[in-house]
Design a protein around this motif. Structure first.
Motif, short mmCIF file in Angstrom:
data_model
loop_
_atom_site.label_atom_id
_atom_site.label_comp_id
_atom_site.label_asym_id
_atom_site.label_seq_id
_atom_site.Cartn_x
_atom_site.Cartn_y
_atom_site.Cartn_z
N SER A 487 3.70 45.82 19.14
CA SER A 487 5.02 45.18 19.11
C SER A 487 5.90 45.79 18.02
O SER A 487 7.10 45.98 18.21
N ARG A 490 7.29 49.02 19.23
CA ARG A 490 8.38 48.83 20.18
C ARG A 490 9.63 48.25 19.51
O ARG A 490 10.74 48.46 19.98
N HIS A 491 9.42 47.49 18.42
CA HIS A 491 10.54 46.85 17.70
C HIS A 491 10.42 47.19 16.21
O HIS A 491 10.14 46.32 15.38
N SER A 557 0.49 43.58 24.40
CA SER A 557 1.17 43.31 23.14
C SER A 557 1.55 41.84 23.13
O SER A 557 1.24 41.11 24.07
N MET A 563 8.98 41.83 26.61
CA MET A 563 9.28 43.09 25.93
C MET A 563 10.77 43.35 25.85
O MET A 563 11.23 44.08 24.98
N VAL A 570 11.20 37.76 19.48
CA VAL A 570 10.25 38.78 19.03
C VAL A 570 9.86 38.54 17.59
O VAL A 570 8.69 38.60 17.21
N LEU A 574 6.07 37.66 16.22
CA LEU A 574 5.41 38.50 15.22
C LEU A 574 5.05 37.70 13.98
O LEU A 574 3.96 37.86 13.40
#
Length: 634
Positions: A487, A490-491, A557, A563, A570, A574
């Motif tokens: 994750s 991706r971020h 993820s 996503m 997000v 996290l």
């Protein structure tokens, strides 16, 4: 409403800028110009010049620059259209109306403003009359000076049902009723065999009167305090076409320009608090009008300063008002804009404090103002006992509800992170040789990653004297760690907000440990991190190949179907995952230590502590399993 450039140029041309500025600032003639000490910053030698011919002012000290309209918006704090209307009225110009209906409303408002101005003159005259003796005695008893009395426009409403009505009869009953000055009774009363309508009568009777003004200084309503016994103690005008109590702040016309000098605005509970502060030199105070602070009032405060100071009494009612205001502000929060809270000593209002201890004591109260997050946290941990696991879970639920109410995703994520840090520090503090304590109590922070001689990032060593395990030993932990790293790849903008707890993790898998170290190093070097830049830094090799594999669409993820979800979701996913990972080794070490103490001393207290930590560990393990279980059950 669209104003033509020709109209605005004519307005500027008809306005004497030095005269306009000279109403509130002392100006001196200097050749063809005027000069003054700049009102936008503190200075002793004048560097502020006014040029009437060119129609602009300029400060050579701070760079403030503008024309008559800019002066009204920047110094007086007026919205653009309000500034134009006030300048136009002084210049004898009519502001173009966009349509006939707007013109009619403007004409009606003008009439009501005339009514309110006449009522204010009447009340002031009555205060100076024989009938106003009791009101004057009250002001003297409160220590209100003659200058303060004049500045705030104190008046007196005689104890009569029709004295104001008679004095203002030229306006007619309908307009006086619409302005909120007269009360029109419902129903009728018998008159022989016929019925006649009951007479309207004065709303304010036997009260000390205070005008409520808009941002332009025009009287739009009144507040009246009873003299002697009676209810209500304070009586405000009803809502009218001029007055909406939920959108108005008392003293905003004087506090708005003052706030540009002080850089703050103080919100207190009532009229007399504002007046006591102003008399003591605190000109930047306002008050709501008998109601809790509303969203509209908060937005109005933010137009003046980014973080207003709410200063409420220290009693239970004052603190409840503070929390209501905090809850009202949460959904509105945006970057840079918040509230802070100053608490007065118990049993004292601003007037009491100033009388007993002077302005320095008030300054001390304001200097100790708490941030919004601190006030919410302190309120929630004091709201209920925190002795049982259920009570602690309830606290966690309340904190989550507070952060979830924030609409701005970045602010919401930071509040959730802040609450989580405080919660964990309170209940899961490290039991190591450093004796780490919760934030704000003077304890040491968690161990951080450090570089070795080759410049590579290495995880922190385990705390001395503990049995802390590294992340990534069990299958579930390994899977959650991989999901978090995927994750973050991706971020990558989420690395920095979670850098501190990520840096404290110990990772058993050397490849994943190096990958996280590279991410943290990149975020420390750059404000903006991109996925491609991360892969470039990794170069070729096992770590690079693992990272590329994590970016495949079929790689698990955190909540994979999200996503493309919003950044706030997000960030929250996290944050929860990182917290669970960090808690695992801590709970493991705490359980080992509790078991060791119990085996050494078979006391009921040691057994209870061991069982408490076992329950926390079981709860953690369940949450870990939930996080790594795909939401569709596959």
């Amino acid at each position: 409403m669209t104003l033509t450039p020709q109209f605005l140029d004519e307005l500027r041309a008809r306005t004497s800028l030095s005269t306009l500025i000279g109403r509130t600032v002392k100006v001196q003639k200097a050749g063809r110009e005027h000069k003054a000490c700049c009102p936008f910053h503190n200075e002793k030698t004048p560097s502020f010049t006014i040029n009437d011919e060119k129609g602009f002012y300029h400060c050579f000290g701070c760079g403030a620059h503008g024309d008559a309209i800019r002066w009204m918006t920047d110094h007086r704090g007026l919205p653009f259209m309000e500034a134009v209307k006030e300048l136009a009225a002084t210049a004898g110009m009519d502001v173009p109306a966009p349509d006939p209906r707007a013109a009619k409303r403007a004409e009606q408002a003008k009439g009501l403003h005339d009514v309110m101005a006449a009522a204010q003159d009447f009340f002031v005259a009555q205060l100076d009359s024989i009938e106003g003796a009791e009101a004057r005695a009250y002001l003297n008893k409160r220590g209100i000076s003659e200058a303060t009395r004049r500045a705030f426009g104190f008046g007196f409403a005689p104890d009569s049902r029709g004295k104001l009505k008679t004095a203002l009869r030229e306006f007619g009953d309908p307009m006086l009723i619409e302005a909120g000055l007269l009360i029109e009774p419902d129903g009728a009363e018998p008159d022989g065999e016929s019925k006649r309508k009951r007479e309207s009568y004065d709303r304010f009777r036997g009260r000390l009167m205070l005008p409520i003004r808009d941002i332009r200084g025009r009287v739009i309503a009144f507040g009246g305090r009873i003299l002697g016994t009676g209810e209500p103690k304070y009586l405000n005008s009803p809502d009218t076409p001029l007055f909406d109590k939920g959108r108005t702040l008392y003293n905003i016309d004087r506090a708005s320009p003052a706030s540009r000098q002080t850089g703050r605005i103080i919100v207190v509970e009532g009229y007399m608090d504002v007046i006591a502060l102003a008399q003591a030199g605190f000109a930047d105070a306002v008050a709501p009008l008998g109601t809790a602070l509303t969203e509209h009032q908060i937005e109005r405060l933010w137009k003046m300063v980014e973080v207003p100071i709410l200063c409420f009494d220290g009693d239970s009612a004052g603190q409840k008002a503070a929390i209501r205001a905090a809850a009202r502000a949460l959904p509105l929060l945006r970057p840079g804009h918040s509230l802070c809270f100053a608490t007065l000593p118990a049993g004292q209002d601003p007037d009491d404090l100033l009388r007993d201890s002077g302005p320095a004591a008030m300054d001390a109260v304001l200097d100790k103002a708490q941030s919004l997050v601190e006030r919410l946290w302190s309120h929630e941990i004091a709201a209920a006992p925190l002795d049982t696991p259920e009570q602690k879970a309830a606290l966690k639920q309340r904190l989550r509800a507070l952060s979830d109410s924030i609409q701005h995703p970045d602010v919401r994520a930071h509040y959730a992170h802040e609450f989580r840090e405080r919660y964990d520090a309170l209940f899961f503090a490290r039991r190591d040789s450093q004796n780490a304590q919760p934030r704000g109590t003077g304890g040491n922070s968690a161990p951080r990653w450090q570089r070795d001689r080759r410049g590579n990032w290495k995880p922190p060593l385990p705390p001395a004297g503990t049995e802390a395990r590294a992340i990534g030993v069990s299958g579930l932990e390994q899977r959650l760690l991989s999901a978090v790293l995927a994750s973050l790849l991706r971020h990558p903008d989420q690395i920095a907000p979670h850098r501190e707890p990520l840096s404290a993790l110990r990772i058993a898998d050397p490849v994943l440990s190096q990958l996280l170290g590279a991410m943290i190093e990149c975020s420390l070097r750059k404000e903006t991190v991109e996925t491609h830049a991360l892969l470039t830094i990794l170069g070729q090799g096992e770590v690079y190949n693992r990272a590329k594999g994590m970016l495949r669409a079929d790689t698990f993820s955190l909540t994979p179907h999200r996503m493309t979800a919003d950044p706030g979701r997000v960030a929250r996913d996290l944050e929860e995952a990182v917290r669970v990972m960090a808690q695992g080794p801590e709970l493991e070490a705490a359980l080992v230590e509790a078991t060791r103490r119990f085996e050494k001393d078979f006391s009921e207290e040691n057994f209870a502590e061991q069982q408490r930590i076992r329950a926390l560990k079981a709860d953690h393990d369940r949450r870990l399993a939930e996080l790594v279980q795909p939401e569709d059950g596959i």
